[in-house]
Design a protein around this motif. Structure first.
Motif, mmCIF file in Angstrom:
data_model
loop_
_atom_site.group_PDB
_atom_site.id
_atom_site.type_symbol
_atom_site.label_atom_id
_atom_site.label_comp_id
_atom_site.label_asym_id
_atom_site.label_seq_id
_atom_site.Cartn_x
_atom_site.Cartn_y
_atom_site.Cartn_z
ATOM 1 N N LEU A 1 41.741 39.015 40.780
ATOM 2 C CA LEU A 1 42.517 38.689 41.972
ATOM 3 C C LEU A 1 42.546 39.913 42.877
ATOM 4 O O LEU A 1 43.092 40.957 42.479
ATOM 5 C CB LEU A 1 43.938 38.263 41.591
ATOM 6 C CG LEU A 1 44.052 37.107 40.597
ATOM 7 C CD1 LEU A 1 45.500 36.937 40.146
ATOM 8 C CD2 LEU A 1 43.516 35.822 41.196
ATOM 9 N N GLU A 2 41.950 39.796 44.050
ATOM 10 C CA GLU A 2 41.944 40.900 45.024
ATOM 11 C C GLU A 2 41.448 42.202 44.411
ATOM 12 O O GLU A 2 41.977 43.280 44.674
ATOM 13 C CB GLU A 2 43.328 41.086 45.633
ATOM 14 C CG GLU A 2 43.833 39.898 46.415
ATOM 15 C CD GLU A 2 43.077 39.668 47.711
ATOM 16 O OE1 GLU A 2 42.702 40.645 48.387
ATOM 17 O OE2 GLU A 2 42.856 38.486 48.036
ATOM 18 N N GLY A 3 40.439 42.101 43.530
ATOM 19 C CA GLY A 3 39.850 43.290 42.933
ATOM 20 C C GLY A 3 40.563 43.826 41.707
ATOM 21 O O GLY A 3 40.179 44.863 41.163
ATOM 22 N N VAL A 4 41.602 43.139 41.239
ATOM 23 C CA VAL A 4 42.333 43.539 40.037
ATOM 24 C C VAL A 4 41.991 42.556 38.925
ATOM 25 O O VAL A 4 42.093 41.346 39.098
ATOM 26 C CB VAL A 4 43.864 43.565 40.279
ATOM 27 C CG1 VAL A 4 44.607 43.938 38.998
ATOM 28 C CG2 VAL A 4 44.217 44.527 41.403
ATOM 29 N N ARG A 5 41.579 43.086 37.775
ATOM 30 C CA ARG A 5 41.191 42.252 36.628
ATOM 31 C C ARG A 5 42.407 41.979 35.750
ATOM 32 O O ARG A 5 42.958 42.884 35.131
ATOM 33 C CB ARG A 5 40.096 42.942 35.832
ATOM 34 C CG ARG A 5 38.813 43.094 36.643
ATOM 35 C CD ARG A 5 37.857 44.023 36.013
ATOM 36 N NE ARG A 5 38.520 45.336 35.894
ATOM 37 C CZ ARG A 5 37.954 46.421 35.401
ATOM 38 N NH1 ARG A 5 36.732 46.377 34.939
ATOM 39 N NH2 ARG A 5 38.611 47.562 35.350
#
Length: 166
Positions: free
Chosen positions: A78-82
């Motif tokens: 999500l938005e570059g966060v795993r």
């Protein structure tokens, strides 16, 4: 992106419905994450119908119907966060080390089971437990969490206390 984290809803055994404050936060969220122990499929149906996006897993108290519909572990970027989601992580002692070893690819692990809010970091892994919106157990209040994810980072992680049920 606005996220709502919840777990251990335990409907209808711990409450007859989800708290209004939680449902208002569901409506405001871009993604809802539920870390298991739904108990009934109606709660899954409700959150699926009210959420823009729902990520959920089954918990140790969830029966065959929920286990057919949900994974034991869920993953999402999500938005570059795993993110990873799991219900149980074992005892509090050593939790950070165990989870960092089990999920080395994650930035955030959302978990449930204990009904105890949790926010710690192990290396780059952040562990979040939103508590329970319906069963406070030994905690002073029932709870859920909200946060914002943008540009590969978390912002404004907030634990929300819920008013006592009547």
């Amino acid at each position: 992106m606005r996220l709502l984290l919840t777990s251990d809803t335990h409907l209808p055994t711990r409450a007859s419905s989800l708290p209004e404050d939680l449902m208002a936060a569901v409506d405001d969220a871009d993604t809802v994450i539920h870390a298991g122990d739904w108990i009934d499929e109606a709660t899954l149906d409700l959150l699926e119908s009210r959420s823009r996006r729902l990520i959920g897993v089954y918990g140790n108290n969830d029966g065959p119907g929920l286990r057919r519909r949900l994974p034991e572990v869920a993953y999402a970027e999500l938005e570059g966060v795993r993110f990873g989601v799991v219900h149980e992580t074992g005892a509090a002692d050593g939790r950070e080390r165990r989870c960092a070893a089990r999920f080395p690819e994650l930035d955030v692990l959302v978990f449930g089971h204990s009904h105890i809010p949790w926010d710690t970091t192990s290396g780059r892994l952040r562990l979040l437990n939103p508590g329970s919106p319906t069963d406070r157990r030994r905690q002073p209040f029932c709870s859920f969490m909200t946060l914002t994810v943008a540009d590969g980072r978390l912002y404004g992680v907030t634990l929300h206390s819920l008013p006592p049920r009547r």
